[in-house]
Design a protein around this motif. Structure first.
Motif, PDB file in Angstrom:
ATOM      1  N   ARG A  62      35.822 -37.605 -46.606  1.00 11.40           N
ATOM      2  CA  ARG A  62      37.038 -38.047 -47.280  1.00 11.40           C
ATOM      3  C   ARG A  62      38.239 -37.275 -46.724  1.00 11.40           C
ATOM      4  O   ARG A  62      38.306 -36.047 -46.862  1.00 11.40           O
ATOM      5  N   LEU A  63      39.173 -37.980 -46.098  1.00 13.03           N
ATOM      6  CA  LEU A  63      40.372 -37.312 -45.603  1.00 13.03           C
ATOM      7  C   LEU A  63      41.231 -36.886 -46.790  1.00 13.03           C
ATOM      8  O   LEU A  63      41.248 -37.557 -47.840  1.00 13.03           O
ATOM      9  N   LEU A  64      41.967 -35.808 -46.606  1.00  9.87           N
ATOM     10  CA  LEU A  64      42.864 -35.352 -47.675  1.00  9.87           C
ATOM     11  C   LEU A  64      43.852 -36.468 -48.050  1.00  9.87           C
ATOM     12  O   LEU A  64      44.143 -36.685 -49.231  1.00  9.87           O
ATOM     13  N   SER A  65      44.346 -37.182 -47.041  1.00  7.26           N
ATOM     14  CA  SER A  65      45.301 -38.271 -47.310  1.00  7.26           C
ATOM     15  C   SER A  65      44.686 -39.329 -48.226  1.00  7.26           C
ATOM     16  O   SER A  65      45.328 -39.812 -49.173  1.00  7.26           O
ATOM     17  N   ASP A  66      43.424 -39.686 -47.986  1.00  3.41           N
ATOM     18  CA  ASP A  66      42.759 -40.694 -48.821  1.00  3.41           C
ATOM     19  C   ASP A  66      42.406 -40.147 -50.200  1.00  3.41           C
ATOM     20  O   ASP A  66      42.439 -40.867 -51.194  1.00  3.41           O
ATOM     21  N   PHE A  67      42.074 -38.857 -50.236  1.00  9.43           N
ATOM     22  CA  PHE A  67      41.809 -38.224 -51.533  1.00  9.43           C
ATOM     23  C   PHE A  67      43.062 -38.329 -52.406  1.00  9.43           C
ATOM     24  O   PHE A  67      42.997 -38.714 -53.576  1.00  9.43           O
ATOM     25  N   LEU A  68      44.202 -38.015 -51.816  1.00 11.40           N
ATOM     26  CA  LEU A  68      45.457 -38.071 -52.590  1.00 11.40           C
ATOM     27  C   LEU A  68      45.759 -39.500 -53.024  1.00 11.40           C
ATOM     28  O   LEU A  68      46.071 -39.762 -54.184  1.00 11.40           O
ATOM     29  N   ARG A  69      45.647 -40.436 -52.097  1.00 10.70           N
ATOM     30  CA  ARG A  69      46.076 -41.807 -52.373  1.00 10.70           C
ATOM     31  C   ARG A  69      45.052 -42.583 -53.207  1.00 10.70           C
ATOM     32  O   ARG A  69      45.411 -43.238 -54.174  1.00 10.70           O
ATOM     33  N   HIS A  70      43.769 -42.509 -52.801  1.00  8.16           N
ATOM     34  CA  HIS A  70      42.761 -43.361 -53.447  1.00  8.16           C
ATOM     35  C   HIS A  70      42.169 -42.700 -54.684  1.00  8.16           C
ATOM     36  O   HIS A  70      41.980 -43.353 -55.700  1.00  8.16           O
ATOM     37  N   ASP A  71      41.837 -41.409 -54.557  1.00 13.50           N
ATOM     38  CA  ASP A  71      41.154 -40.759 -55.674  1.00 13.50           C
ATOM     39  C   ASP A  71      42.130 -40.293 -56.745  1.00 13.50           C
ATOM     40  O   ASP A  71      41.839 -40.363 -57.918  1.00 13.50           O
ATOM     41  N   LEU A  72      43.288 -39.804 -56.329  1.00 11.19           N
ATOM     42  CA  LEU A  72      44.262 -39.315 -57.315  1.00 11.19           C
ATOM     43  C   LEU A  72      45.377 -40.320 -57.582  1.00 11.19           C
ATOM     44  O   LEU A  72      46.215 -40.089 -58.451  1.00 11.19           O
ATOM     45  N   ARG A  73      45.430 -41.395 -56.848  1.00 10.62           N
ATOM     46  CA  ARG A  73      46.485 -42.412 -56.978  1.00 10.62           C
ATOM     47  C   ARG A  73      47.878 -41.822 -56.780  1.00 10.62           C
ATOM     48  O   ARG A  73      48.854 -42.301 -57.360  1.00 10.62           O
ATOM     49  N   LEU A  74      47.963 -40.774 -55.971  1.00  4.86           N
ATOM     50  CA  LEU A  74      49.280 -40.221 -55.624  1.00  4.86           C
ATOM     51  C   LEU A  74      49.706 -40.895 -54.324  1.00  4.86           C
ATOM     52  O   LEU A  74      49.459 -40.403 -53.222  1.00  4.86           O
ATOM     53  N   THR A  75      50.337 -42.061 -54.460  1.00  6.04           N
ATOM     54  CA  THR A  75      50.603 -42.889 -53.276  1.00  6.04           C
ATOM     55  C   THR A  75      51.945 -42.573 -52.626  1.00  6.04           C
ATOM     56  O   THR A  75      52.389 -43.294 -51.742  1.00  6.04           O
ATOM     57  N   GLY A  76      52.577 -41.484 -53.053  1.00  4.68           N
ATOM     58  CA  GLY A  76      53.806 -41.056 -52.371  1.00  4.68           C
ATOM     59  C   GLY A  76      53.513 -40.642 -50.943  1.00  4.68           C
ATOM     60  O   GLY A  76      54.304 -40.880 -50.024  1.00  4.68           O
ATOM     61  N   THR A  77      52.354 -40.033 -50.699  1.00  6.93           N
ATOM     62  CA  THR A  77      51.937 -39.664 -49.349  1.00  6.93           C
ATOM     63  C   THR A  77      51.531 -40.938 -48.622  1.00  6.93           C
ATOM     64  O   THR A  77      50.644 -41.657 -49.090  1.00  6.93           O
ATOM     65  N   HIS A  78      52.170 -41.226 -47.503  1.00  6.31           N
ATOM     66  CA  HIS A  78      51.871 -42.462 -46.769  1.00  6.31           C
ATOM     67  C   HIS A  78      50.924 -42.196 -45.600  1.00  6.31           C
ATOM     68  O   HIS A  78      50.779 -41.055 -45.167  1.00  6.31           O
ATOM     69  N   VAL A  79      50.310 -43.254 -45.119  1.00  7.02           N
ATOM     70  CA  VAL A  79      49.393 -43.139 -43.986  1.00  7.02           C
ATOM     71  C   VAL A  79      49.803 -44.164 -42.925  1.00  7.02           C
ATOM     72  O   VAL A  79      49.876 -45.359 -43.218  1.00  7.02           O
ATOM     73  N   GLY A  80      50.099 -43.675 -41.721  1.00  8.20           N
ATOM     74  CA  GLY A  80      50.505 -44.583 -40.649  1.00  8.20           C
ATOM     75  C   GLY A  80      49.464 -44.656 -39.562  1.00  8.20           C
ATOM     76  O   GLY A  80      48.779 -45.664 -39.388  1.00  8.20           O
ATOM     77  N   CYS A  81      49.299 -43.567 -38.827  1.00 10.17           N
ATOM     78  CA  CYS A  81      48.518 -43.628 -37.592  1.00 10.17           C
ATOM     79  C   CYS A  81      47.110 -43.063 -37.726  1.00 10.17           C
ATOM     80  O   CYS A  81      46.239 -43.385 -36.938  1.00 10.17           O
ATOM     81  N   GLU A  82      46.909 -42.155 -38.663  1.00  6.91           N
ATOM     82  CA  GLU A  82      45.651 -41.425 -38.808  1.00  6.91           C
ATOM     83  C   GLU A  82      45.220 -40.698 -37.542  1.00  6.91           C
ATOM     84  O   GLU A  82      44.042 -40.478 -37.325  1.00  6.91           O
ATOM     85  N   HIS A  83      46.145 -40.339 -36.682  1.00  2.00           N
ATOM     86  CA  HIS A  83      45.775 -39.373 -35.652  1.00  2.00           C
ATOM     87  C   HIS A  83      46.847 -38.319 -35.389  1.00  2.00           C
ATOM     88  O   HIS A  83      46.907 -37.747 -34.306  1.00  2.00           O
ATOM     89  N   GLY A  84      47.636 -38.040 -36.402  1.00  2.00           N
ATOM     90  CA  GLY A  84      48.510 -36.865 -36.329  1.00  2.00           C
ATOM     91  C   GLY A  84      49.868 -37.099 -35.703  1.00  2.00           C
ATOM     92  O   GLY A  84      50.671 -36.172 -35.610  1.00  2.00           O
ATOM     93  N   VAL A  85      50.143 -38.318 -35.257  1.00  2.00           N
ATOM     94  CA  VAL A  85      51.328 -38.548 -34.450  1.00  2.00           C
ATOM     95  C   VAL A  85      52.567 -38.929 -35.273  1.00  2.00           C
ATOM     96  O   VAL A  85      53.674 -38.478 -34.987  1.00  2.00           O
TER      97      VAL A  85
END
Ligand SMILES: Cc1cc2nc3c(=O)[nH]c(=O)nc-3n(C[C@H](O)[C@H](O)[C@H](O)COP(=O)(O)OP(=O)(O)OC[C@H]3O[C@@H](n4cnc5c(N)ncnc54)[C@H](O)[C@@H]3O)c2cc1C
Ligand code: FES
Ligand code: FES
Lengths: 286, 171
Positions: free
Chosen positions: B29-52
């Motif tokens: 589980r990526l931290l980004s997905d933990f925040l968004r999916h598990d905690l529903r904190l969707t303020g953190t966005h996900v674009g590239c998933e490789h750091g760029v």
């Protein structure tokens, strides 16, 4: 995309880390800062069955400065080494190069030792390892061994490390008091991987405008398969520090073999590396 | 001995914006997905998933890091701050206030990563030059604004923070 499932191991001591790697290393990977490995996992370019996460291993996050070297442990972040004033005071080329490694958010997590183990020819710190004649401290099931930086890199993303071995620390050797250094690179944005980059170590005799160069070495980023050092001494020895560095261009261009990509042709990179070398020499001595 | 090994699911407790949350997740589980999916904190966005792209950037013990390049299991013991932790609509932090004033966003996709990155930057450098401001955000991509107003917002955010620190009216 998301990584494929894996077993996560989180050893707390070096002994446990070595033991875990002995058991699963052949089918696993060390996880340090993850700034190169996790992109690869996210894109499913690799699907290791085990990850040996070394972030909680006690004692790996230390920087030690002695009379002869700066020793950097496996979990020291790029940012911690970059900020370390004692390391900068004795080996300024570390910070000079780290200023160009990625962006702050990547440097806060990625490790210097991990970037050397990763052995990307576009990485800055593998080149600094060869420029400083660093020593790699390797630990594995058969015990400890030390490898000179010059013997460590075998090809792009390939080193002499076995799958069950850990790079415990890197000792960057200090230069003598008369050596001055500089690092320069050209990237499309600050922090991006360089089109070409160079670190130089110049040995200077005398002070002020009378100073004369005794010798110089240069190590390259993004223009060779593995980090190489070009010894420039034959063309710079005896030159004044106000030199225009005649002969450097030819020596550098003959010693590198850059690949072309969408950002720059091979010829452009070759010329760029030579020009950066002349500017870095001037920067180091002035 | 104390080696922790896990392959199915693990219990992960994360301190996010001052609140401890416990969830059962896979180690991948990526931290980004933990925040968004598990905690529903969707303020953190996900674009590239490789750091760029930088839009997933959160603060880990105050330092900006890519949440797409960390596993949630690795973030235990750390203090995580997301954009939700940096202010609310009625009580904005200095960086959020500066983005409003300087028109530092259009679609807003990149904004959470800029806000977290700049928050940490002005903490370390309270009075940046415009050159330093540009360098500070060189690791974040924005496809809309052309960056000029974001650069202005960095300088303005630092100014608001300094005014606040001097006892002036920060907002
Ligand atoms: C957007 C972006 C930009 C970047 N730009 C640059 C740049 O300009 N210059 C640059 O140099 N780097 C750059 N990087 C990479 C960054 O510096 C990484 O931190 C570094 O390459 C790897 O270090 P890590 O600790 O993250 O290693 P990881 O990603 O954890 O590991 C990388 C590899 O090395 C192995 N490994 C790591 N540590 C050890 C060890 N101690 N012993 C044995 N094997 C080990 C791992 O198994 C893995 O195969 C960038 C990364 C990103 C995401
Ligand atoms: S989603 Fe993490 S950097 Fe783009
Ligand atoms: S405002 Fe749209 S990407 Fe930045």
């Amino acid at each position: 995309m998301k990584p494929a499932p894996f077993v996560h191991h989180s050893p707390h001591t070096l002994d446990e880390a070595v033991e875990t790697l002995r058991e699963v290393g052949h089918d696993g990977k060390v996880l340090a800062g993850g700034q190169s490995l996790i992109p690869v996992l996210n894109m499913r370019l690799a699907q290791p069955a085990h990850l040996v996460d070394i972030n909680r291993v006690a004692g790996l996050d230390t920087i030690t400065v002695t009379d002869h070297f700066v020793r950097v442990g496996a979990t020291v972040r790029h940012a911690a080494l970059q900020r370390h004033d004692d390391a900068y005071a004795v080996l300024p080329v570390l910070r000079q190069a780290l200023n160009n490694v990625a962006h702050p958010a990547i440097r806060n997590r990625g490790t210097t030792v991990g970037s050397i183990a990763h052995a990307d020819a576009a990485g800055e710190m593998p080149s600094i390892a060869v420029l400083t004649n660093a020593v790699m401290e390797v630990i594995g099931p058969k015990g400890r061994r030390e490898v000179a930086a010059g013997d460590f890199f075998e090809g792009p993303l390939q080193t002499v490390l076995e799958a069950d071995e850990l790079l415990e620390a890197v000792r960057f050797a200090r230069f003598g008091p008369s050596t001055r250094t500089a690092f320069l690179e050209s990237a499309r944005r600050h922090g991006d991987y360089a089109l070409a980059g160079v670190g130089v170590a110049v040995d200077v005799e005398g002070e002020g405008s009378d100073a004369v160069v005794r010798g110089a070495r240069a190590a390259y980023v993004s223009v060779t398969d593995i980090p190489v050092v070009i010894d420039l001494t034959e063309v710079v020895a005896g030159q004044r520090i106000s030199s225009s560095w005649d002969g450097v261009d030819e020596l550098v261009q003959a010693g590198i073999a850059p690949e072309a990509d969408i950002h720059a042709s091979s010829d452009y990179r070759r010329v760029l590396a030579a020009e950066l070398t002349r500017r870095a020499l001037t920067g180091a001595v002035s | 001995m104390t080696t922790e090994t896990s392959n199915t699911t693990v219990e992960v407790t994360l301190n996010v914006n001052g609140v401890a949350h416990t969830r059962e997740v896979e180690p991948r589980r990526l931290l980004s997905d933990f925040l968004r999916h598990d905690l529903r904190l969707t303020g953190t966005h996900v674009g590239c998933e490789h750091g760029v792209c930088g839009t997933c950037t959160v603060l880990v013990d105050g330092d900006p890091m890519r949440s797409c390049l960390m596993f949630a299991v690795s973030a235990q013991d750390a203090r995580i701050t997301t954009v939700e932790g940096l202010g609310t609509q009625d009580d904005m932090g200095p960086v959020q206030q500066a983005f409003v004033e300087c028109h530092g966003l259009q679609c807003g996709f990149c904004t959470p990563g800029f806000v977290t990155t700049i928050t940490a930057f002005i903490e370390e450098n309270p009075d940046p030059t415009s050159e330093e401001a540009r360098e500070a955000i060189s690791g974040n991509l924005c496809r809309c604004t052309g960056y000029q107003n974001i650069c202005k917002a960095v300088l303005r955010a630092a100014e608001i923070k300094r005014e606040g620190a001097n006892g002036g009216d920060g907002a």
